[in-house]
Design a protein around this motif. Sequence first.
Motif, PDB file in Angstrom:
ATOM      1  N   THR A 120       0.943  -1.116  -0.064  1.00 33.62           N
ATOM      2  CA  THR A 120      -0.193  -0.139   0.152  1.00 33.62           C
ATOM      3  C   THR A 120       0.785   1.086  -0.002  1.00 33.62           C
ATOM      4  N   SER A 121       1.923   1.275   0.562  1.00 34.62           N
ATOM      5  CA  SER A 121       2.889   2.506   0.662  1.00 34.62           C
ATOM      6  C   SER A 121       3.287   2.674  -0.715  1.00 34.62           C
ATOM      7  N   VAL A 122       3.698   1.772  -1.431  1.00 39.49           N
ATOM      8  CA  VAL A 122       3.956   1.892  -3.086  1.00 39.49           C
ATOM      9  C   VAL A 122       2.958   2.372  -3.781  1.00 39.49           C
ATOM     10  N   VAL A 123       1.844   2.138  -3.539  1.00 44.11           N
ATOM     11  CA  VAL A 123       0.478   2.558  -4.164  1.00 44.11           C
ATOM     12  C   VAL A 123       0.148   3.993  -3.884  1.00 44.11           C
ATOM     13  N   ASP A 124       0.368   4.088  -2.759  1.00 42.21           N
ATOM     14  CA  ASP A 124       0.106   5.586  -1.939  1.00 42.21           C
ATOM     15  C   ASP A 124       1.038   6.588  -2.728  1.00 42.21           C
ATOM     16  N   LYS A 125       2.366   6.286  -2.929  1.00 44.38           N
ATOM     17  CA  LYS A 125       3.193   6.991  -3.399  1.00 44.38           C
ATOM     18  C   LYS A 125       2.948   7.300  -5.173  1.00 44.38           C
ATOM     19  N   LYS A 126       2.081   6.184  -5.628  1.00 41.87           N
ATOM     20  CA  LYS A 126       1.973   6.358  -6.861  1.00 41.87           C
ATOM     21  C   LYS A 126       3.044   5.699  -7.949  1.00 41.87           C
ATOM     22  N   LEU A 127       4.093   4.794  -7.224  1.00 37.98           N
ATOM     23  CA  LEU A 127       4.898   4.173  -7.668  1.00 37.98           C
ATOM     24  C   LEU A 127       4.700   2.658  -8.443  1.00 37.98           C
ATOM     25  N   ASP A 128       3.469   2.310  -8.094  1.00 36.25           N
ATOM     26  CA  ASP A 128       3.004   1.067  -8.527  1.00 36.25           C
ATOM     27  C   ASP A 128       2.838   1.071 -10.129  1.00 36.25           C
ATOM     28  N   TYR A 129       3.647  -0.116 -10.661  1.00 33.18           N
ATOM     29  CA  TYR A 129       3.495  -0.413 -12.330  1.00 33.18           C
ATOM     30  C   TYR A 129       2.990  -1.632 -12.530  1.00 33.18           C
ATOM     31  N   ASP A 130       1.794  -1.667 -13.554  1.00 37.88           N
ATOM     32  CA  ASP A 130       1.358  -2.886 -14.051  1.00 37.88           C
ATOM     33  C   ASP A 130       2.212  -3.601 -14.838  1.00 37.88           C
ATOM     34  N   ILE A 131       2.619  -4.758 -14.417  1.00 38.10           N
ATOM     35  CA  ILE A 131       3.908  -5.495 -15.416  1.00 38.10           C
ATOM     36  C   ILE A 131       3.177  -5.986 -16.546  1.00 38.10           C
ATOM     37  N   THR A 132       1.858  -6.150 -16.664  1.00 41.01           N
ATOM     38  CA  THR A 132       1.047  -7.040 -17.670  1.00 41.01           C
ATOM     39  C   THR A 132       1.795  -6.867 -19.265  1.00 41.01           C
ATOM     40  N   GLU A 133       1.936  -5.631 -19.480  1.00 40.46           N
ATOM     41  CA  GLU A 133       2.487  -5.316 -20.674  1.00 40.46           C
ATOM     42  C   GLU A 133       4.014  -6.027 -20.923  1.00 40.46           C
ATOM     43  N   LEU A 134       4.548  -6.182 -20.027  1.00 43.51           N
ATOM     44  CA  LEU A 134       5.822  -6.698 -19.921  1.00 43.51           C
ATOM     45  C   LEU A 134       5.642  -8.188 -20.166  1.00 43.51           C
ATOM     46  N   VAL A 135       4.644  -8.727 -19.351  1.00 40.24           N
ATOM     47  CA  VAL A 135       4.418 -10.265 -19.266  1.00 40.24           C
ATOM     48  C   VAL A 135       4.206 -10.595 -21.052  1.00 40.24           C
ATOM     49  N   ASP A 136       3.361  -9.862 -21.292  1.00 38.78           N
ATOM     50  CA  ASP A 136       2.742 -10.130 -22.901  1.00 38.78           C
ATOM     51  C   ASP A 136       4.007  -9.846 -23.849  1.00 38.78           C
ATOM     52  N   LYS A 137       4.662  -8.811 -23.619  1.00 33.71           N
ATOM     53  CA  LYS A 137       5.717  -8.600 -24.528  1.00 33.71           C
ATOM     54  C   LYS A 137       6.820  -9.509 -24.672  1.00 33.71           C
ATOM     55  N   TYR A 138       6.953 -10.299 -23.443  1.00 33.34           N
ATOM     56  CA  TYR A 138       7.945 -11.327 -23.758  1.00 33.34           C
ATOM     57  C   TYR A 138       7.534 -12.630 -23.457  1.00 33.34           C
ATOM     58  N   GLY A 139       6.044 -12.680 -23.655  1.00 30.39           N
ATOM     59  CA  GLY A 139       5.391 -14.061 -23.639  1.00 30.39           C
ATOM     60  C   GLY A 139       5.666 -14.761 -22.337  1.00 30.39           C
ATOM     61  N   TYR A 140       5.729 -14.157 -21.374  1.00 27.96           N
ATOM     62  CA  TYR A 140       6.162 -14.769 -19.956  1.00 27.96           C
ATOM     63  C   TYR A 140       4.838 -15.594 -19.415  1.00 27.96           C
TER      64      TYR A 140
END
Length: 447
Positions: A120-140
């Motif tokens: 929640t601290s990461v989210v509150d500071k707006k430092l959260d990042y959805d890695i879905t695009e990287l998962v898709d990019k690399y076919g992970y």
Amino acid sequence: MVSKWGKSFRTLVVLLALTAIAAACGGGPKPGADAPPAGDKAAKASLTDNANDPVELTVYYMFAGSSYDAFMQGYGNFIKQKYPNYTFKFISTGKGSTLEDMVTSNTDIDIFISTTSTLTSVVDKKLDYDITELVDKYGYDLNRFESTPLDLLRKASNGKLLGLPFRVNTLGLYYNKDLFDKFGVPYLRDGMTWDEVYEAAGQLTRQDGGVQYYGFAARPVANLFKLNPYSQAMVDPKTHQAALDNDRWKSIFNNFLRFYQLPGYDKELTTTVKAFDLFTKEKRVAILSQQNSDYLSLKDAQGLNWDVVTYPTYKDLPGVNPQPEPVYFLISANSKHKDEAFKAISVILSDEVQLEKSKQGAPSPLKSKAIRDAYGTASTDMAGKNTKALVPSSYAEALVVDPYVNQAVTPLQNAFTSVVAGEKDLNTALREANELTNKGIQSLAGK
């Protein structure tokens, strides 16, 4: 929570350092060691691409008590074996290096090491990042992972995938075989219920030769509640109000109060340090509940003849294990090296590294039976132990992480201690814990 995770991180560092030594003694990579697993060839090919340009990744550990050297032993050296052009800057939270300090100083962070309690601290500071695009990019391939830790992360972030778990802690049940032998009590076995464990604990709680022995203790008691298999919340995630004063919590409390109300117990047994010392040093506690990964803390316990069994279940919840407590790699929203950060994380989550970590006793988030079956097999501390019992086949549904849940932990543990001490009855203790939690929430929300 911070101190516990500081200890857990140090345990993890030791495990991974042993792994690094084992890898170094192996004389370099084995033929086929980099071969992609079936069904993951495209992802492995993409993740192997390396521009060879120098890249510095800043890693922020969300708890205190670690260092750059510890990180390199635990993680960085593994990554550099595959990406030698990567270097690392490591920051652990502390005075002058809190997350707030990082934001104020405009410090770019690439990777967070976090649990859901600090997410929640990461989210509150707006430092959260959805890695879905990287998962898709690399076919992970996310199907390699147990679903519960991933589901927990998504629940905690409104459906986003903010990172990947690299370790999954839960509860384990350890016992002193010598005390069972001393008092002629049959050893614990896999698949027991709490009622059966209580019966054994009752036979082991006694005075002998003027020495008081105890059947059961927990380290810490709070984990009995936080990771309860009913997935009973301490704070309602919808209303953000305390949810402690109800019949389910009374039932959970009563399950453990009966152990601590056996003759000879006092409230000192509810403290983490005392419980651990009585099990490892004084050898007067027969059964100890602690994290599955904390077995390494027993290595210095001279003469302790211990083993483990699967964690007990409630009679009305057959086969349901405790909740998981995963540790995650998160990629920061302000990272300028998101692709490189993802590649670094993928190294630690490769089958090869996870297999070695599992062998040394680090609970893996991957489904692989080979990795799970290898748990503890390379650890001299685990030789001859029932190691598979520490890696459950499944987990209870993980609770949605409420931003105020930490406000309930201390009041709940104090409520338990007050009942053990006979200072309060159960109803009063839970009602007051509920009130104290709500006051803490109101105070925090008002900041």
